[in-house]
Design an enzyme around this catalytic site. Structure first.
Site, short mmCIF file in Angstrom:
data_model
loop_
_atom_site.label_atom_id
_atom_site.label_comp_id
_atom_site.label_asym_id
_atom_site.label_seq_id
_atom_site.Cartn_x
_atom_site.Cartn_y
_atom_site.Cartn_z
N CYS A 31 -68.12 101.53 116.09
CA CYS A 31 -67.22 100.83 117.01
C CYS A 31 -66.64 101.79 118.04
O CYS A 31 -65.67 101.45 118.72
CB CYS A 31 -66.09 100.15 116.24
SG CYS A 31 -65.08 101.26 115.25
N TYR A 87 -70.02 103.92 103.47
CA TYR A 87 -68.84 103.23 104.00
C TYR A 87 -69.08 101.72 103.91
O TYR A 87 -68.89 100.98 104.87
CB TYR A 87 -68.56 103.63 105.44
CG TYR A 87 -68.52 105.11 105.71
CD1 TYR A 87 -67.35 105.84 105.52
CD2 TYR A 87 -69.65 105.78 106.16
CE1 TYR A 87 -67.31 107.21 105.76
CE2 TYR A 87 -69.62 107.15 106.41
CZ TYR A 87 -68.46 107.86 106.21
OH TYR A 87 -68.42 109.21 106.45
N ASP A 124 -71.63 102.64 108.43
CA ASP A 124 -70.64 101.90 109.20
C ASP A 124 -69.28 102.58 109.02
O ASP A 124 -68.38 102.04 108.37
CB ASP A 124 -70.58 100.44 108.75
CG ASP A 124 -69.65 99.59 109.63
OD1 ASP A 124 -69.25 100.08 110.71
OD2 ASP A 124 -69.33 98.46 109.23
N GLN A 175 -64.75 92.59 109.39
CA GLN A 175 -65.01 92.60 110.82
C GLN A 175 -64.05 91.65 111.54
O GLN A 175 -63.77 90.55 111.05
CB GLN A 175 -66.45 92.19 111.11
CG GLN A 175 -67.49 93.15 110.53
CD GLN A 175 -67.52 94.49 111.23
OE1 GLN A 175 -67.04 94.64 112.35
NE2 GLN A 175 -68.11 95.49 110.57
N GLU A 222 -68.24 103.58 98.86
CA GLU A 222 -67.02 103.30 99.63
C GLU A 222 -65.84 103.94 98.92
O GLU A 222 -65.81 104.02 97.69
CB GLU A 222 -66.84 101.78 99.73
CG GLU A 222 -65.48 101.27 100.10
CD GLU A 222 -65.06 101.69 101.50
OE1 GLU A 222 -63.90 102.09 101.65
OE2 GLU A 222 -65.90 101.61 102.41
#
Length: 433
Positions: free
Chosen positions: A391, A302, A364, A275, A324
């Protein structure tokens, strides 16, 4: 400019009436929407037309005739970075920039998603405590021009602009002073700051002079810093693209992070994902933990380096499965989760035939969202609750609409200004069925 047959004047005087996603504001001229860079809703401005299409125009402000009370002097000038991109609200008071993001998100959620809930966008702790919004980025990219001078790209351009400081960067990155060096043979720099030091990845074929300059800068920096070079090799991979090689010059190539509320650290590859806002990992992990309360088994899609998997397993003591696509990220996740009831797998989520059993799924995804393949997997899964971290308001709205049409309902959504003074925000939403 595109020739439409009814070409607009090169300059116009416009009244700004609304806010769009992407940091542009909205005006109208001769029946067409005008997306304006550098304006604020409520202002009257003179603009220069930069793009013309049949149904819309794009323009940039050249003069403010009636200013908004929320206008401030363009911060980029004071930072010695006039004209650089990526700071769309450089001219807007910080608190009002959040209000403008909320307006844009409300439009995305209701118009694109047909959702009945829209998020409020809250400040991150650093800015809520009086921060300026100018010192939060733990990851920064610098472009390097043909003469070896680092800088930032100009807005909507590939032109490299020399800078006196690194806009929005945490002080640890600005203190490296890499933007003051001359670095022949390098095309780009990636800078990543951790809890004590960090890493720099230089792209290209640096000369010995450039390597020595970078080594010297990092040797004098506080904490442990790694230097790596990513060069494009002569051999081709199976897809026909030139292979890239990552060469380690100093350090161990890891960036270390400590996260408030989590009793273990994370070690990320120098070019790995983490992040960006210095507060983001703690803010999002805390909310994911809260929203997974009562779950019996969690699936973390993810999952990256395992931030949410570790936080959930450590707090709730329940089994978590993380998936992932990056084997490097999964290796970091396994290290961080040692001793916890967490299993990790390397796979592209979009290519799974079915999802593992779990009553709660944490998502995410990248900015592009999950798309129809993963929506189908979610609808066919045993999940009764989805905690979706996004996001991008537009792609979340699209995915949420498909999930709602498939039987889920949006029960909560919150926004966090984890990209201050830019056009972006982070959203955390809960869907249940």
């Amino acid at each position: 400019m595109t020739d439409t047959g009814t070409e607009a004047p090169a300059e116009l005087v416009l009244e700004i009436t609304g806010q769009a996603a992407g940091g542009e504001s909205i005006a109208r001229h001769d029946g067409r929407v005008v997306f304006v860079t550098g304006g604020i809703p409520g202002e009257t401005v003179r603009v220069r037309i930069t793009e013309e299409r049949t149904r819309l125009l794009r323009a940039e402000v050249t003069a403010v005739l009636e200013a908004s009370p929320h206008r401030v002097a363009d911060r980029r000038t004071a930072l010695g970075a006039a004209g650089v991109g990526g700071i769309e609200f450089a001219h807007v008071a910080l608190a009002h920039s959040r209000a403008l993001k909320q307006q844009a998100a409300a439009d995305q959620f209701t118009r694109l998603g047909r959702l009945d809930r829209v998020p409020e966008i809250a400040a991150a702790p650093r800015e809520a405590a009086g921060g300026t919004g100018l010192d939060w980025r733990t990851r920064v990219q610098l472009a390097v021009d043909e003469r070896g001078r680092p800088g930032m790209l100009a807005a909507r351009s590939r032109r490299v602009v020399p800078v006196d400081t690194l806009p929005l960067a945490v002080p640890e990155l600005d203190a490296l002073d890499l933007h003051r060096l001359t670095l022949p043979g390098i095309s780009r720099l990636e800078l990543a700051a951790g809890s004590d030091g960090g890493a720099v990845v230089a792209h290209g074929r640096p000369t010995g002079e450039a390597e020595d300059a970078l080594r010297g800068a990092l040797a004098g920096a506080a904490g442990e810093w790694s230097l790596l070079v990513r060069s494009r090799g002569a051999r081709r991979n199976r897809g026909g693209r030139a292979r890239t090689e990552l060469r380690q010059l100093t350090g161990d190539g890891r960036v270390r992070h400590r996260v408030a509320g989590i009793d273990r650290g994370f070690e990320i590859a120098a070019d790995g994902f983490w992040q960006v806002h210095v507060d983001a990992a703690a803010v999002l992990a805390e909310r994911v933990v809260a929203e997974t309360a009562g779950a019996r088994r969690v699936l973390d899609l993810y999952c990256g380096a395992g931030l949410f998997s570790v936080a959930v397993a450590e707090t709730h003591g329940i089994p978590v499965t993380g998936i992932e696509g990056s084997a490097t990220a999964i290796a970091s996740a396994r290290d961080a989760a040692a001793g916890l009831p967490v299993e990790f797998g390397v796979a592209r989520v979009e290519e799974l035939s079915a999802l593992p059993e779990a009553d709660t799924v944490v998502l995410d995804p990248p900015r592009a969202g999950v798309g129809p393949e993963v929506v189908r997997l979610l609808l066919d899964s045993s999940a009764q609750r989805i905690v979706y971290v996004s996001c991008d308001g537009a792609t979340f709205a699209r995915d949420a609409r498909a999930l709602v049409e498939g039987g889920f309902r949006l029960v909560r959504t919150r926004g966090f200004d984890l990209f201050p003074l830019t056009a972006h925000a982070e959203f955390l939403s809960v869907l249940e069925r």
